[in-house]
Design a protein around this motif. Structure first.
Motif, short mmCIF file in Angstrom:
data_model
loop_
_atom_site.label_atom_id
_atom_site.label_comp_id
_atom_site.label_asym_id
_atom_site.label_seq_id
_atom_site.Cartn_x
_atom_site.Cartn_y
_atom_site.Cartn_z
N ASP A 154 40.93 40.96 42.61
CA ASP A 154 39.43 41.72 41.71
C ASP A 154 39.17 39.61 40.66
O ASP A 154 38.26 39.77 40.86
CB ASP A 154 39.57 42.14 41.25
CG ASP A 154 40.25 43.62 41.63
OD1 ASP A 154 39.40 44.10 42.64
OD2 ASP A 154 40.47 44.49 40.73
N PRO A 206 35.75 37.65 42.89
CA PRO A 206 34.73 37.73 41.26
C PRO A 206 34.91 38.08 39.89
O PRO A 206 33.89 37.68 39.54
CB PRO A 206 34.26 40.01 42.20
CG PRO A 206 35.41 39.80 42.50
CD PRO A 206 36.13 38.78 42.79
N THR A 207 36.05 38.68 39.22
CA THR A 207 35.79 37.92 38.12
C THR A 207 35.93 36.56 37.24
O THR A 207 34.69 35.96 36.68
CB THR A 207 37.14 38.12 37.44
OG1 THR A 207 37.16 40.09 37.83
CG2 THR A 207 37.24 38.56 36.52
N GLY A 232 32.12 35.51 38.00
CA GLY A 232 31.28 36.23 36.88
C GLY A 232 31.64 35.48 35.38
O GLY A 232 30.29 34.58 34.60
N GLU A 287 36.57 43.67 42.54
CA GLU A 287 35.13 44.17 41.75
C GLU A 287 35.48 42.91 40.26
O GLU A 287 36.44 43.21 39.71
CB GLU A 287 35.69 45.46 40.91
CG GLU A 287 34.62 46.58 42.70
CD GLU A 287 33.78 46.34 42.69
OE1 GLU A 287 33.23 46.53 42.18
OE2 GLU A 287 32.93 46.58 43.85
N ASP A 288 33.80 42.92 39.92
CA ASP A 288 34.27 42.22 38.30
C ASP A 288 34.84 42.77 37.16
O ASP A 288 34.52 43.12 36.54
CB ASP A 288 32.98 41.36 38.53
CG ASP A 288 32.83 40.34 36.84
OD1 ASP A 288 33.61 40.31 36.68
OD2 ASP A 288 31.64 40.10 37.24
N THR A 291 35.46 41.48 33.47
CA THR A 291 34.87 40.68 33.28
C THR A 291 34.76 41.73 31.68
O THR A 291 35.22 41.41 30.84
CB THR A 291 33.70 40.24 32.90
OG1 THR A 291 33.65 39.19 34.51
CG2 THR A 291 32.72 39.32 31.96
#
Length: 844
Positions: free
Chosen positions: A349, A352-353, A356, A370-371, A373
């Motif tokens: 993760d 993408p974090t 983002g 997966e993000d 944030t």
């Protein structure tokens, strides 16, 4: 003021200053610190003995993640996964031997993405698993590695195993911190931080310690008296559930004396405190240069590590101690300082974090993480429901899933055993509950969770209904930097308008003015990007990517080329928010010697390696809430195969029901007269049986009619729709603007189906919608070889005696893109249904 409190206050004050000024709360720079073999044996994670004042003060200024997990508890698989944003099962890097360069191809690593976005990137120490093919030179502006000085190699030392395990050695080294690689890494980082810079930086620091051999200056060993280094006590009569639950070295560790264990712990603790001191120098440099207030700091271990738990003194497990990692994030992006997050996150993760948080451009669509944030901004929020990790023991694979309260592991899908642990009441995982009947319900629940299918639960396109889709071939491929060198070998009847293509190739044809005609290659990423840009610009919802049977045979050039092309299309679809689906074309399937089993393996490849149905920006086309797979070419009598003998039902059952790769909806492409089983269709009612097992039927109508005869044909649409209603199958009609394949088949008439300026195309569109069709398939977006293309085509093609080209009857090159877009609006009821073909304002 206390120095540690001052650090937290400085970051917090900066955050508030940004917020009050009305500007974005966002960091400028990135400091990524990856520590080799570091577990959560840290003061901020509650260890009462280990001294980590600098890591602790970072935690006091940021967010400490209490449930962060690696995806493989070995350095190379873990780092390669994190830095590519792909799971180890996807990279297929499952050991320390396979270099990351062998799997990159067109993939962009995390530091490379920052570099492409204008950051100065520096690699210090161990970031990827090593150098050469184990690194990504394209990711870095500067790369530095360091060795131990001669003085640093001296000092009291001992191999705890008597030399049986060469790595299991400690040394209380002579010399300063800078006589060790980590000390030199810190010095170089400090030097870089003090330099003036004209761009933001991405500084990656890879500390080696506490990785074995356990070497640190002796002053750090002196901080840990042996009588205070207490090893864990194993439960009485405990043993591993299976011989492969732990690696084979347990027999060596079983020989450890009490003093051996204490020396091991002292060595590991000393290395952690040594590393912590080096990290503190970097924090101090950021503070002195006023860069703490604009730098996001990510501090992490690359995997977990056992310190005697389960009688194991190493990594390479999928227990809690093997997979849990320390993760601390501090900076302006952190919404609350000095907090603990219980959100479950994975190393995959991170990519993408960060992408983002920093709003990077051209983020790959294939990322599997997966993000999180939202969690960084509010640490109280939940994130994942579970974390997943994998490990291998030779040919045996272990896969685990960890929820907030349970861990479940299967070895080789359960055939080599299973393990279930209650993380609340048995956090060290000594009592395997997998064989206890009292936990059979929990076993079933965790088994389903571990083996749930690999598709995203959601997509931007959850149904075909209301969509106007086109077919996409991507057939046109350059060879040796040229296209169509020999005019006599040209097999296309229309010539693309080449004005907007970034990359073009010379051909053997000339335009009327004598200039060399150029052509694109569908293998170029900018070309596919341009096509999807047009789709968005004109309002075409998306495409079915044709994947011919030849492309699915592993080992041939077509498999790699067209798989890369599909990957580029998936990226473009995510970028422009267009729907995309795979369409298997059975053309090329041999009469004997092969069947649809090849397609089963290919779908697994697409799901695992290309992540066609589970991208971060998922625009894969779903229908009835399930990923849609199109299969074209069943029921045509001119094919060499018998539809009863190609394992088609097995393929359907796999796509529908496989617990990992299935759960799909099916679109089946059949002949025009499929309902009657006549004319262009096999006379076998088995075809109807197969259609009833599918979700959508798509009759291939191209070339069956023309403007003058269409009215006598179109009643078939109404009858087809009625059959589908009675049999609970959805229906997609095929429309096409015109047809010509004279250059493909020299005996064929050029412009066999004239376009009539779009009247023929529009008439089909109108009647399809008027009869009640809820979705449309346009053949084809780019099929200039049969003259059905709707993308930009020129009215001034090359002039050559060998070739006869069809133009657009003086219409603009984008005429059919525009008409298709208008039809999409008519289908969605954004404009009235009208038999009259619309006209563009101003005639453009």
């Amino acid at each position: 003021m206390n120095k540690y409190l001052f650090l937290g206050s400085l970051i917090t004050a900066s955050c508030y200053a940004h917020a009050e000024s009305g500007t974005e709360v966002q960091d400028k720079n990135v400091l990524l610190v990856i520590v080799d073999d570091l577990n959560t044996t840290l003061g901020c994670y509650g260890h009462s003995l280990v001294k980590t004042p600098n890591i602790d003060r970072l935690a006091g200024a940021g967010i400490l993640f209490n449930h962060a997990f690696c995806n493989y508890a070995v350095s190379n698989p873990s780092r390669s996964s994190m830095l590519t944003g792909l799971r180890p099962e996807t990279t297929n890097i499952l050991d320390n031997k396979k270099p990351v360069q062998t799997i990159l191809d067109n993939r962009v690593t995390l530091p490379a993405l920052f570099r492409r976005n204008g950051y100065h990137t520096m690699s210090l120490g161990k970031i990827f698993h090593g150098q050469g093919d184990h690194n990504d030179p394209a990711a870095w502006d500067e790369i530095y590695t360091f060795g131990t000085t001669a003085l640093g190699k001296t000092g009291e030392s001992r191999n705890i195993t008597g030399g049986i395990l060469p790595w299991c050695e400690w040394r209380a080294a002579e010399g300063r911190d800078e006589d060790q690689p980590d000390g030199l890494i810190a010095s170089k980082a400090v030097e870089f931080i003090f330099q003036e810079k004209d761009k933001p930086f991405f500084l990656a620091v890879g500390f080696h310690k506490p990785h074995d051999p356990f070497v640190a200056p002796k002053k750090y060993f002196e901080m840990y008296p042996l009588d205070r280094c207490d090893p864990p006590v194993l439960p009485e009569s405990w043993s591993p559930p299976y011989k492969h639950s732990l690696p084979q070295e347990t027999k060596v560790f079983s020989l450890f004396s009490e003093m051996d264990k204490r020396e091991f712990l002292r060595s590991y603790y000393a290395c952690i405190t040594f590393m912590d001191a080096q990290f503190g120098k970097i924090l101090d440099a950021l503070e002195k240069t006023n860069q703490l207030n604009n730098t996001l700091i990510i501090f992490m271990g690359d995997h977990g590590y056992h310190l005697g738990e389960h009688n194991w003194w190493n990594k390479v497990t999928i227990y809690e101690k093997g997979t849990k990692i320390p993760l601390i994030i501090a900076g302006n992006s952190a919404g609350k300082k000095g907090t603990v997050s219980d959100a479950i996150v994975e190393l995959v993760d991170i990519y993408p974090t960060l992408a983002g948080l920093f709003r990077l451009k051209d983020v790959p669509g294939y990322l599997e993480g997966e993000d999180f944030t939202q969690v960084i901004q509010d640490p109280a929020l939940p994130f994942r429901n579970e974390a997943r990790s994998i490990i291998t023991r030779g040919s045996i694979a272990g896969r685990t899933v960890r929820t907030s309260s349970w861990r479940y592991t299967e070895w080789d899908g359960g055939t080599k055993g299973a393990e279930l642990y209650d993380e609340i009441n048995d956090p060290l995982e000594y009592r395997n509950l997998a064989g206890d009947p009292a936990f059979s319900v929990k076993m079933d629940e965790m088994k389903r969770l571990l083996n749930q299918n690999k598709h995203s639960g959601t997509s931007d396109y959850m149904t075909c209904k209301g969509l106007l889709m086109a077919g996409y071939q991507g057939w046109f491929i350059q060879k040796d930097g040229k296209m169509y060198s020999d005019p006599s070998q040209v097999r296309i009847d229309m010539w693309p308008d080449m004005k907007e293509y970034e990359i073009t190739y010379p051909t053997g044809l000339k335009y009327a003015d004598g200039s060399t005609a150029t052509f694109y290659s569908a293998t170029d990423k900018p070309t596919i990007d341009l096509h999807f840009k047009w789709m968005k610009q004109y309002g075409i919802d998306g495409v079915f990517m044709q994947r011919f049977f030849n492309y699915t045979r592993r080992g041939n050039w077509q498999h790699k080329v067209y798989s890369d092309m599909l990957a580029n299309a998936l990226d473009a679809a995510s970028k422009y928010k267009r729907a995309i689906a795979v369409e298997y074309d059975l053309s090329g399937l041999r009469a004997t010697g092969e069947d649809c089993s090849i397609l089963i393996e290919d779908w697994k490849f697409l799901v695992d390696s290309l992540r066609v149905t589970s991208r971060g920006e998922n625009t894969y086309l779903y229908h009835n809430g399930k990923p849609l797979v199109a299969i074209w070419g069943l029921g045509f009598p001119d094919r060499p195969y018998n539809i009863r003998e190609i394992g088609f039902e097995k393929f359907l059952d796999f796509l529908k029901n496989d617990p990992v790769y299935g759960g799909c909806s099916i679109l089946l492409g059949v002949p025009t007269y499929w309902r009657e089983l006549g004319r262009d269709c096999v006379k076998d009612s088995y075809l109807h049986d197969l259609i009833r097992k599918c979700d959508i039927v798509l009759p291939w109508m191209v070339g069956r009619t023309r403007l003058e005869t269409y009215d006598s044909y179109r009643e078939n649409i109404a009858l087809d729709l009625e059959w589908c209603r009675q049999n609970k199958v959805d229906y997609i009609p095929v429309v096409w603007p015109g047809f010509s394949w004279h250059n493909l088949k020299k005996t064929a008439v050029s412009n066999a189906t004239p376009r009539h300026g779009g009247l023929f195309f529009w008439k089909q569109l109108y009647h399809s919608i008027n009869y009640g069709c809820e979705m449309i398939f346009v053949a084809m977006f780019d099929e200039v070889n049969e003259g059905t293309a709707i993308y930009k085509v020129t009215n001034d093609p090359p002039v050559d005696k060998e070739c006869v080209f069809v133009g657009l009857e003086g219409k603009p090159s984008d005429h059919y893109l525009w008409l298709a877009g208008q039809a999409a609006r008519m289908l969605k009821k954004e404009i009235p249904l009208s038999l009259s073909m619309p006209e563009r304002k101003g005639g453009n």
